[in-house]
Design a protein around this motif. Structure first.
Motif, PDB file in Angstrom:
ATOM      1  N   SER A  71      -9.449   5.422   3.719  1.00 31.01           N
ATOM      2  CA  SER A  71      -8.035   5.805   3.832  1.00 31.01           C
ATOM      3  C   SER A  71      -7.163   4.751   3.172  1.00 31.01           C
ATOM      4  O   SER A  71      -7.422   3.553   3.309  1.00 31.01           O
ATOM      5  N   ILE A  72      -6.133   5.209   2.480  1.00 35.22           N
ATOM      6  CA  ILE A  72      -5.161   4.283   1.901  1.00 35.22           C
ATOM      7  C   ILE A  72      -4.105   3.981   2.966  1.00 35.22           C
ATOM      8  O   ILE A  72      -3.563   4.891   3.599  1.00 35.22           O
ATOM      9  N   VAL A  73      -3.823   2.701   3.172  1.00 40.54           N
ATOM     10  CA  VAL A  73      -2.768   2.299   4.107  1.00 40.54           C
ATOM     11  C   VAL A  73      -1.507   1.996   3.297  1.00 40.54           C
ATOM     12  O   VAL A  73      -1.529   1.183   2.374  1.00 40.54           O
ATOM     13  N   ASN A  74      -0.428   2.700   3.629  1.00 37.82           N
ATOM     14  CA  ASN A  74       0.857   2.495   2.958  1.00 37.82           C
ATOM     15  C   ASN A  74       1.607   1.364   3.644  1.00 37.82           C
ATOM     16  O   ASN A  74       1.818   1.400   4.858  1.00 37.82           O
ATOM     17  N   ILE A  75       2.017   0.372   2.844  1.00 40.58           N
ATOM     18  CA  ILE A  75       2.615  -0.851   3.398  1.00 40.58           C
ATOM     19  C   ILE A  75       4.003  -1.073   2.799  1.00 40.58           C
ATOM     20  O   ILE A  75       4.143  -1.219   1.580  1.00 40.58           O
ATOM     21  N   ALA A  76       5.019  -1.114   3.659  1.00 38.96           N
ATOM     22  CA  ALA A  76       6.388  -1.392   3.209  1.00 38.96           C
ATOM     23  C   ALA A  76       6.657  -2.892   3.307  1.00 38.96           C
ATOM     24  O   ALA A  76       6.551  -3.477   4.381  1.00 38.96           O
ATOM     25  N   LEU A  77       6.977  -3.491   2.151  1.00 39.82           N
ATOM     26  CA  LEU A  77       7.286  -4.924   2.117  1.00 39.82           C
ATOM     27  C   LEU A  77       8.775  -5.128   1.851  1.00 39.82           C
ATOM     28  O   LEU A  77       9.368  -4.389   1.063  1.00 39.82           O
ATOM     29  N   PRO A  78       9.386  -6.130   2.492  1.00 43.41           N
ATOM     30  CA  PRO A  78      10.806  -6.405   2.227  1.00 43.41           C
ATOM     31  C   PRO A  78      10.969  -7.076   0.862  1.00 43.41           C
ATOM     32  O   PRO A  78      10.263  -8.038   0.553  1.00 43.41           O
ATOM     33  N   LYS A  79      11.880  -6.561   0.058  1.00 42.08           N
ATOM     34  CA  LYS A  79      12.151  -7.176  -1.253  1.00 42.08           C
ATOM     35  C   LYS A  79      12.635  -8.607  -1.062  1.00 42.08           C
ATOM     36  O   LYS A  79      13.300  -8.912  -0.077  1.00 42.08           O
ATOM     37  N   GLY A  80      12.326  -9.455  -2.039  1.00 41.43           N
ATOM     38  CA  GLY A  80      12.857 -10.824  -2.000  1.00 41.43           C
ATOM     39  C   GLY A  80      11.811 -11.860  -1.647  1.00 41.43           C
ATOM     40  O   GLY A  80      10.612 -11.583  -1.610  1.00 41.43           O
ATOM     41  N   ARG A  81      12.298 -13.065  -1.365  1.00 39.94           N
ATOM     42  CA  ARG A  81      11.399 -14.208  -1.122  1.00 39.94           C
ATOM     43  C   ARG A  81      10.467 -13.986   0.045  1.00 39.94           C
ATOM     44  O   ARG A  81       9.292 -14.339   0.006  1.00 39.94           O
TER      45      ARG A  81
ATOM     46  N   LYS B 194      14.392  -2.384   0.759  1.00 47.91           N
ATOM     47  CA  LYS B 194      15.399  -3.288   1.300  1.00 47.91           C
ATOM     48  C   LYS B 194      14.934  -3.755   2.688  1.00 47.91           C
ATOM     49  O   LYS B 194      14.478  -2.920   3.483  1.00 47.91           O
ATOM     50  N   PRO B 195      15.042  -5.055   2.994  1.00 52.67           N
ATOM     51  CA  PRO B 195      14.516  -5.558   4.268  1.00 52.67           C
ATOM     52  C   PRO B 195      14.971  -4.762   5.500  1.00 52.67           C
ATOM     53  O   PRO B 195      14.180  -4.477   6.394  1.00 52.67           O
ATOM     54  N   SER B 196      16.245  -4.374   5.524  1.00 51.28           N
ATOM     55  CA  SER B 196      16.750  -3.660   6.703  1.00 51.28           C
ATOM     56  C   SER B 196      16.237  -2.226   6.783  1.00 51.28           C
ATOM     57  O   SER B 196      16.396  -1.563   7.808  1.00 51.28           O
ATOM     58  N   ASP B 197      15.593  -1.732   5.700  1.00 50.25           N
ATOM     59  CA  ASP B 197      15.071  -0.354   5.686  1.00 50.25           C
ATOM     60  C   ASP B 197      13.592  -0.249   6.044  1.00 50.25           C
ATOM     61  O   ASP B 197      13.085   0.854   6.259  1.00 50.25           O
ATOM     62  N   VAL B 198      12.896  -1.384   6.097  1.00 51.18           N
ATOM     63  CA  VAL B 198      11.446  -1.352   6.344  1.00 51.18           C
ATOM     64  C   VAL B 198      11.120  -0.574   7.619  1.00 51.18           C
ATOM     65  O   VAL B 198      10.254   0.304   7.644  1.00 51.18           O
ATOM     66  N   ALA B 199      11.852  -0.878   8.689  1.00 52.98           N
ATOM     67  CA  ALA B 199      11.557  -0.243   9.986  1.00 52.98           C
ATOM     68  C   ALA B 199      11.758   1.271   9.932  1.00 52.98           C
ATOM     69  O   ALA B 199      11.052   2.021  10.609  1.00 52.98           O
TER      70      ALA B 199
ATOM     71  N   ALA C  23       8.972  -6.497   9.100  1.00 57.01           N
ATOM     72  CA  ALA C  23      10.411  -6.503   9.378  1.00 57.01           C
ATOM     73  C   ALA C  23      10.763  -7.707  10.233  1.00 57.01           C
ATOM     74  O   ALA C  23       9.953  -8.170  11.037  1.00 57.01           O
ATOM     75  N   GLY C  24      11.979  -8.185  10.064  1.00 60.24           N
ATOM     76  CA  GLY C  24      12.460  -9.298  10.871  1.00 60.24           C
ATOM     77  C   GLY C  24      12.681  -8.866  12.314  1.00 60.24           C
ATOM     78  O   GLY C  24      13.042  -7.715  12.578  1.00 60.24           O
ATOM     79  N   LYS C  25      12.476  -9.794  13.233  1.00 61.04           N
ATOM     80  CA  LYS C  25      12.685  -9.491  14.657  1.00 61.04           C
ATOM     81  C   LYS C  25      14.136  -9.075  14.917  1.00 61.04           C
ATOM     82  O   LYS C  25      14.417  -8.287  15.824  1.00 61.04           O
ATOM     83  N   ASP C  26      15.074  -9.584  14.103  1.00 67.70           N
ATOM     84  CA  ASP C  26      16.478  -9.204  14.261  1.00 67.70           C
ATOM     85  C   ASP C  26      16.673  -7.703  14.060  1.00 67.70           C
ATOM     86  O   ASP C  26      17.404  -7.048  14.814  1.00 67.70           O
ATOM     87  N   ILE C  27      15.986  -7.136  13.065  1.00 66.51           N
ATOM     88  CA  ILE C  27      16.089  -5.693  12.784  1.00 66.51           C
ATOM     89  C   ILE C  27      15.497  -4.900  13.952  1.00 66.51           C
ATOM     90  O   ILE C  27      16.046  -3.884  14.381  1.00 66.51           O
ATOM     91  N   LEU C  28      14.371  -5.377  14.483  1.00 63.79           N
ATOM     92  CA  LEU C  28      13.700  -4.664  15.582  1.00 63.79           C
ATOM     93  C   LEU C  28      14.551  -4.692  16.850  1.00 63.79           C
ATOM     94  O   LEU C  28      14.632  -3.696  17.576  1.00 63.79           O
ATOM     95  N   LEU C  29      15.209  -5.809  17.096  1.00 60.05           N
ATOM     96  CA  LEU C  29      16.063  -5.901  18.282  1.00 60.05           C
ATOM     97  C   LEU C  29      17.343  -5.085  18.124  1.00 60.05           C
ATOM     98  O   LEU C  29      17.811  -4.452  19.055  1.00 60.05           O
ATOM     99  N   GLU C  30      17.896  -5.092  16.910  1.00 57.81           N
ATOM    100  CA  GLU C  30      19.183  -4.415  16.695  1.00 57.81           C
ATOM    101  C   GLU C  30      19.052  -2.899  16.654  1.00 57.81           C
ATOM    102  O   GLU C  30      19.871  -2.176  17.218  1.00 57.81           O
ATOM    103  N   TYR C  31      17.988  -2.404  15.978  1.00 55.06           N
ATOM    104  CA  TYR C  31      17.872  -0.951  15.788  1.00 55.06           C
ATOM    105  C   TYR C  31      16.849  -0.303  16.716  1.00 55.06           C
ATOM    106  O   TYR C  31      16.788   0.920  16.807  1.00 55.06           O
ATOM    107  N   ALA C  32      16.053  -1.121  17.392  1.00 60.44           N
ATOM    108  CA  ALA C  32      15.051  -0.637  18.358  1.00 60.44           C
ATOM    109  C   ALA C  32      14.273   0.581  17.842  1.00 60.44           C
ATOM    110  O   ALA C  32      14.239   1.625  18.483  1.00 60.44           O
TER     111      ALA C  32
END
Length: 214
Positions: A3-13, A54-59, A72-81
């Motif tokens: 199976s191919i696993v699709n992985i979303a990575l945040p753009k940038g550093r 975009k990092p905020s779109d990964v979730a 995804a950053g923990k900030d995104i997970l806490l903010e958008y749940a």
């Protein structure tokens, strides 16, 4: 067939750092390092397909199943749940969510506290826990100038080095929560591709452990 696993990575550093961890764990995809504007990269032999978002779109990609896993950053997970599984703290992209204000700020509990932030849920929950009345002023950028111009009393924002705050005569007063990048998984994918996703999790866990020993 694998199976191919699709992985979303945040753009940038951060995404580049995280991709290096995936590659070191055996999930390399050499085409991702080529200079081009492509957004999707696949290595069938390794069983992975990466895409930059975009990092905020990964979730969102993970929650809705366009990606099986993502970072995804923990900030995104806490903010958008989002409705996802949080599998692993990758221990990169470390910073903290803070309350900051002008250096001479003194809170007057008899007044409603004006809080400028783009993290409304995090701010609301934090101050609810303190029993403090607040007025949220939702801003999307340049949040540091809100207290300087008298728009707000304090800000709630991510602090990495604190340099931007310092340059604007602000300082962090409270740390609400430490933030770092997390490996997350779509709930249905975790059921149907559990072996593949757990193998990725173990591989990254090994990377986190070896980074901690250095």
């Amino acid at each position: 067939m694998k199976s191919i696993v699709n992985i979303a990575l945040p753009k940038g550093r951060l995404g580049e750092k995280v991709y290096a961890m995936f590659a070191a764990a055996g999930y390399e995809c050499p085409s991702i390092l080529e200079p081009n504007r492509k957004l999707i990269f696949e290595n069938k032999a390794a069983g992975v397909r990466y895409f930059w978002v975009k990092p905020s779109d990964v979730a969102i990609y993970v929650e809705r199943g366009a990606a099986d896993v993502g970072v995804a950053g923990k900030d995104i997970l806490l903010e958008y749940a989002p409705e996802v599984y949080e599998l692993l703290d990758l221990n990169v992209g470390r910073c903290r969510m803070c309350v900051a204000a002008k250096r001479d700020f003194r809170d007057n509990p008899e007044r409603t506290l004006r809080v400028a932030t783009k993290f409304a849920r995090i701010a609301r929950e934090y101050y609810a826990g303190l029993g403090r009345d607040i007025d949220i002023i939702h801003l999307n950028g340049s949040i540091e100038i809100a207290p300087i111009l008298g728009l707000s009393d304090v800000i709630v924002d991510i602090v990495e080095t604190g340099k931007t705050l310092l340059e604007n005569d602000l300082e962090p007063f409270e740390t609400i929560v430490p933030i770092s990048a997390r490996l997350i998984a779509n709930k249905a994918s975790f059921r149907f591709k559990s072996a593949e996703i757990e193998a990725i999790q173990r591989g990254l866990q090994g990377q986190v452990a070896s980074d901690n020993q250095e």
